[in-house]
Scaffold this motif. Structure first.
Motif, PDB file in Angstrom:
ATOM      1  N   CYS A   1      83.738  -1.868  -2.788  1.00 56.23           N
ATOM      2  CA  CYS A   1      83.969  -1.968  -1.338  1.00 56.23           C
ATOM      3  C   CYS A   1      82.816  -2.619  -0.588  1.00 56.23           C
ATOM      4  O   CYS A   1      82.962  -2.955   0.593  1.00 56.23           O
ATOM      5  CB  CYS A   1      84.273  -0.593  -0.743  1.00 56.23           C
ATOM      6  SG  CYS A   1      82.863   0.551  -0.726  1.00 56.23           S
TER       7      CYS A   1
ATOM      8  N   THR B   1      79.956  -1.228   0.305  1.00 48.89           N
ATOM      9  CA  THR B   1      79.199  -0.299   1.138  1.00 48.89           C
ATOM     10  C   THR B   1      77.788  -0.112   0.605  1.00 48.89           C
ATOM     11  O   THR B   1      77.588   0.081  -0.594  1.00 48.89           O
ATOM     12  CB  THR B   1      79.903   1.069   1.205  1.00 48.89           C
ATOM     13  OG1 THR B   1      81.202   0.899   1.763  1.00 48.89           O
ATOM     14  CG2 THR B   1      79.112   2.058   2.043  1.00 48.89           C
TER      15      THR B   1
ATOM     16  N   ILE C   1      83.426   6.163  -0.084  1.00 49.53           N
ATOM     17  CA  ILE C   1      84.416   5.280   0.549  1.00 49.53           C
ATOM     18  C   ILE C   1      85.575   5.027  -0.408  1.00 49.53           C
ATOM     19  O   ILE C   1      86.753   5.138  -0.041  1.00 49.53           O
ATOM     20  CB  ILE C   1      83.757   3.947   0.964  1.00 49.53           C
ATOM     21  CG1 ILE C   1      82.676   4.175   2.028  1.00 49.53           C
ATOM     22  CG2 ILE C   1      84.819   2.976   1.481  1.00 49.53           C
ATOM     23  CD1 ILE C   1      83.177   4.652   3.360  1.00 49.53           C
ATOM     24  N   CYS C   2      85.264   4.704  -1.644  1.00 50.58           N
ATOM     25  CA  CYS C   2      86.319   4.391  -2.610  1.00 50.58           C
ATOM     26  C   CYS C   2      87.053   5.634  -3.099  1.00 50.58           C
ATOM     27  O   CYS C   2      88.221   5.547  -3.509  1.00 50.58           O
ATOM     28  CB  CYS C   2      85.739   3.635  -3.795  1.00 50.58           C
ATOM     29  SG  CYS C   2      85.162   1.977  -3.355  1.00 50.58           S
TER      30      CYS C   2
ATOM     31  N   ARG D   1      92.439   6.307   1.032  1.00 44.66           N
ATOM     32  CA  ARG D   1      92.789   5.009   1.610  1.00 44.66           C
ATOM     33  C   ARG D   1      92.310   3.853   0.761  1.00 44.66           C
ATOM     34  O   ARG D   1      92.785   2.726   0.891  1.00 44.66           O
ATOM     35  CB  ARG D   1      92.196   4.894   3.022  1.00 44.66           C
ATOM     36  CG  ARG D   1      93.043   5.517   4.100  1.00 44.66           C
ATOM     37  CD  ARG D   1      92.263   5.687   5.377  1.00 44.66           C
ATOM     38  NE  ARG D   1      91.314   6.787   5.260  1.00 44.66           N
ATOM     39  CZ  ARG D   1      90.933   7.561   6.274  1.00 44.66           C
ATOM     40  NH1 ARG D   1      91.401   7.342   7.485  1.00 44.66           N
ATOM     41  NH2 ARG D   1      90.076   8.538   6.090  1.00 44.66           N
ATOM     42  N   GLN D   2      91.344   4.111  -0.115  1.00 45.13           N
ATOM     43  CA  GLN D   2      90.739   3.060  -0.931  1.00 45.13           C
ATOM     44  C   GLN D   2      91.002   3.402  -2.393  1.00 45.13           C
ATOM     45  O   GLN D   2      91.940   4.156  -2.691  1.00 45.13           O
ATOM     46  CB  GLN D   2      89.247   2.957  -0.561  1.00 45.13           C
ATOM     47  CG  GLN D   2      88.429   1.880  -1.178  1.00 45.13           C
ATOM     48  CD  GLN D   2      88.952   0.460  -1.012  1.00 45.13           C
ATOM     49  OE1 GLN D   2      89.878   0.183  -0.265  1.00 45.13           O
ATOM     50  NE2 GLN D   2      88.357  -0.432  -1.761  1.00 45.13           N
TER      51      GLN D   2
ATOM     52  N   ILE E   1      85.818  -6.125  -1.329  1.00 48.67           N
ATOM     53  CA  ILE E   1      87.186  -6.312  -0.867  1.00 48.67           C
ATOM     54  C   ILE E   1      87.510  -7.786  -0.674  1.00 48.67           C
ATOM     55  O   ILE E   1      88.655  -8.202  -0.761  1.00 48.67           O
ATOM     56  CB  ILE E   1      87.411  -5.491   0.428  1.00 48.67           C
ATOM     57  CG1 ILE E   1      87.301  -3.990   0.106  1.00 48.67           C
ATOM     58  CG2 ILE E   1      88.758  -5.797   1.065  1.00 48.67           C
ATOM     59  CD1 ILE E   1      87.269  -3.092   1.321  1.00 48.67           C
TER      60      ILE E   1
ATOM     61  N   HIS F   1      85.656   0.476   6.010  1.00 46.76           N
ATOM     62  CA  HIS F   1      85.669  -0.316   4.773  1.00 46.76           C
ATOM     63  C   HIS F   1      84.811  -1.567   4.886  1.00 46.76           C
ATOM     64  O   HIS F   1      84.458  -2.167   3.866  1.00 46.76           O
ATOM     65  CB  HIS F   1      87.102  -0.705   4.405  1.00 46.76           C
ATOM     66  CG  HIS F   1      87.929   0.454   3.938  1.00 46.76           C
ATOM     67  ND1 HIS F   1      89.304   0.426   3.910  1.00 46.76           N
ATOM     68  CD2 HIS F   1      87.569   1.690   3.497  1.00 46.76           C
ATOM     69  CE1 HIS F   1      89.756   1.592   3.460  1.00 46.76           C
ATOM     70  NE2 HIS F   1      88.727   2.368   3.209  1.00 46.76           N
ATOM     71  N   TYR F   2      84.484  -1.976   6.117  1.00 45.17           N
ATOM     72  CA  TYR F   2      83.701  -3.189   6.329  1.00 45.17           C
ATOM     73  C   TYR F   2      82.303  -2.902   6.906  1.00 45.17           C
ATOM     74  O   TYR F   2      81.634  -3.811   7.383  1.00 45.17           O
ATOM     75  CB  TYR F   2      84.449  -4.154   7.257  1.00 45.17           C
ATOM     76  CG  TYR F   2      85.769  -4.645   6.694  1.00 45.17           C
ATOM     77  CD1 TYR F   2      86.088  -4.499   5.343  1.00 45.17           C
ATOM     78  CD2 TYR F   2      86.708  -5.265   7.512  1.00 45.17           C
ATOM     79  CE1 TYR F   2      87.295  -4.933   4.836  1.00 45.17           C
ATOM     80  CE2 TYR F   2      87.920  -5.713   7.014  1.00 45.17           C
ATOM     81  CZ  TYR F   2      88.207  -5.547   5.664  1.00 45.17           C
ATOM     82  OH  TYR F   2      89.409  -5.979   5.167  1.00 45.17           O
TER      83      TYR F   2
ATOM     84  N   TRP G   1      81.700   8.241   8.480  1.00 46.24           N
ATOM     85  CA  TRP G   1      81.730   7.360   7.324  1.00 46.24           C
ATOM     86  C   TRP G   1      80.474   6.499   7.191  1.00 46.24           C
ATOM     87  O   TRP G   1      80.379   5.686   6.277  1.00 46.24           O
ATOM     88  CB  TRP G   1      82.977   6.472   7.376  1.00 46.24           C
ATOM     89  CG  TRP G   1      84.225   7.277   7.214  1.00 46.24           C
ATOM     90  CD1 TRP G   1      85.125   7.629   8.176  1.00 46.24           C
ATOM     91  CD2 TRP G   1      84.704   7.867   5.997  1.00 46.24           C
ATOM     92  NE1 TRP G   1      86.134   8.388   7.647  1.00 46.24           N
ATOM     93  CE2 TRP G   1      85.898   8.546   6.310  1.00 46.24           C
ATOM     94  CE3 TRP G   1      84.251   7.876   4.674  1.00 46.24           C
ATOM     95  CZ2 TRP G   1      86.640   9.241   5.347  1.00 46.24           C
ATOM     96  CZ3 TRP G   1      84.980   8.560   3.715  1.00 46.24           C
ATOM     97  CH2 TRP G   1      86.158   9.223   4.061  1.00 46.24           C
TER      98      TRP G   1
ATOM     99  N   SER H   1      96.951   3.353   4.181  1.00 52.89           N
ATOM    100  CA  SER H   1      96.221   2.795   3.046  1.00 52.89           C
ATOM    101  C   SER H   1      96.851   1.471   2.672  1.00 52.89           C
ATOM    102  O   SER H   1      98.035   1.424   2.328  1.00 52.89           O
ATOM    103  CB  SER H   1      96.259   3.743   1.836  1.00 52.89           C
ATOM    104  OG  SER H   1      95.736   3.099   0.685  1.00 52.89           O
TER     105      SER H   1
END
Length: 292
Positions: A13, A15, A30-31, A35-36, A79, A124-125, A149, A224
């Motif tokens: 991702c 991060t 995050i992963c 959702r990921q 991503i 995610h970004y 997050w 997701s």
């Protein structure tokens, strides 16, 4: 360029964590979130130092409006999203963020006048946004709803966490909190252009412009994206009410090439929401009663 060369970065991702790359944890939070996803090959890590010489960023001017430049990393990393440099009358804004930052990218952006602000659509970004902000001496705008997050401490106070539905970033540049994918998911409005990342997911049929048959959708609205879990009509309605007051004539998605220009694009957003709700089996919900 002020980067945290040896901090841990998730390869799935992008991060960056306040953890040395030499001491990785078992997984990426995050992963691991539903959702990921963690790739079938398993969790792997890197750092900016380890990425040097293996990656480079590519700058792609928009075919229609040269004030917009997509920046992506090759080979694909994480991503694979783009960030977009917007050259506005009030100063430059970076919409979204990517993990890899190098001297060539810094020189390119500074050659355009630097950055006045960075705005990030969703967690995610978040990637290496503190490094970007420190390098360009600018704030980063994100919704307070998603602060849980963050994976690095903001020791220099560059984050601007806003609580309302809208936030004026610069004159003529407005962040709009729609929620949906994440509670604080954002879109960005500038010059009748709506930058949507994957807050609104641009689907392949969005790019079809000739004699569009009735019922052809343009966007999906997902809790997701990779795991294909759609949002319910109640969330679609909240998203629509956030965007409804604003006029826009194009949308610009998370990846290069996902640019839809149509003076009727706002109607297509609403139509897509109704298509999704109906095909989820709903017949009497608020979004189906909305009109332009």
């Amino acid at each position: 360029m002020q980067t945290s060369e040896d901090l841990l970065i998730c390869t799935a991702c992008g991060t960056q964590f306040d953890i040395p790359a030499s001491n990785p944890p078992k997984g990426c939070r995050i992963c691991d979130d539903p959702r990921q996803f963690v790739p079938p090959t398993g969790q792997t890590w890197t750092s900016l130092a380890q990425m040097r010489g293996k990656y480079h960023n590519v700058f792609t001017p928009d075919a229609v409006d040269k004030r917009m430049t997509s920046i992506t990393t090759e080979p694909k990393f994480g991503i694979g999203q783009r960030c977009i440099l917007l050259e506005t009358a009030a100063g430059n804004v970076l919409w979204d963020c990517i993990a890899y930052l190098d001297e060539e990218t810094v020189d390119f952006i500074k050659g355009k006048g630097g950055l006045k602000a960075i705005v990030i659509s969703h967690p995610h970004y978040y990637t290496t946004h503190l490094d970007w902000a420190r390098t360009f001496g600018c704030p980063v705008y994100v919704a307070v709803d998603d602060e849980e997050w963050f994976n690095r401490k903001d020791g220099e106070g560059v984050r601007r966490l806003f609580e309302g539905v809208t936030e004026s970033v610069l004159e003529g540049v407005v962040a709009i909190k729609t929620g949906g994918h994440f509670p604080g998911s954002l879109v960005l409005l500038w010059d009748k252009k709506l930058f949507i990342a994957d807050t609104l997911v641009t689907v392949p049929s969005a790019l079809y412009h000739v004699d569009r048959p009735p019922g052809t959708t343009s966007f999906s609205f997902m809790w997701s994206i990779p795991n294909m879990i759609p949002l319910p009509p109640s969330e679609l309605h909240k998203m629509w009410k956030a965007m409804q007051p604003f006029d826009f004539e194009s949308t610009h998605g998370a990846f290069t090439g996902l640019d839809v220009r149509d003076k009727n694009i706002k109607a297509r957003v609403l139509e897509s929401m109704k298509i999704q709700a109906r095909n989820e089996g709903w017949e009497d919900v608020a979004i189906l009663k909305e009109k332009l």
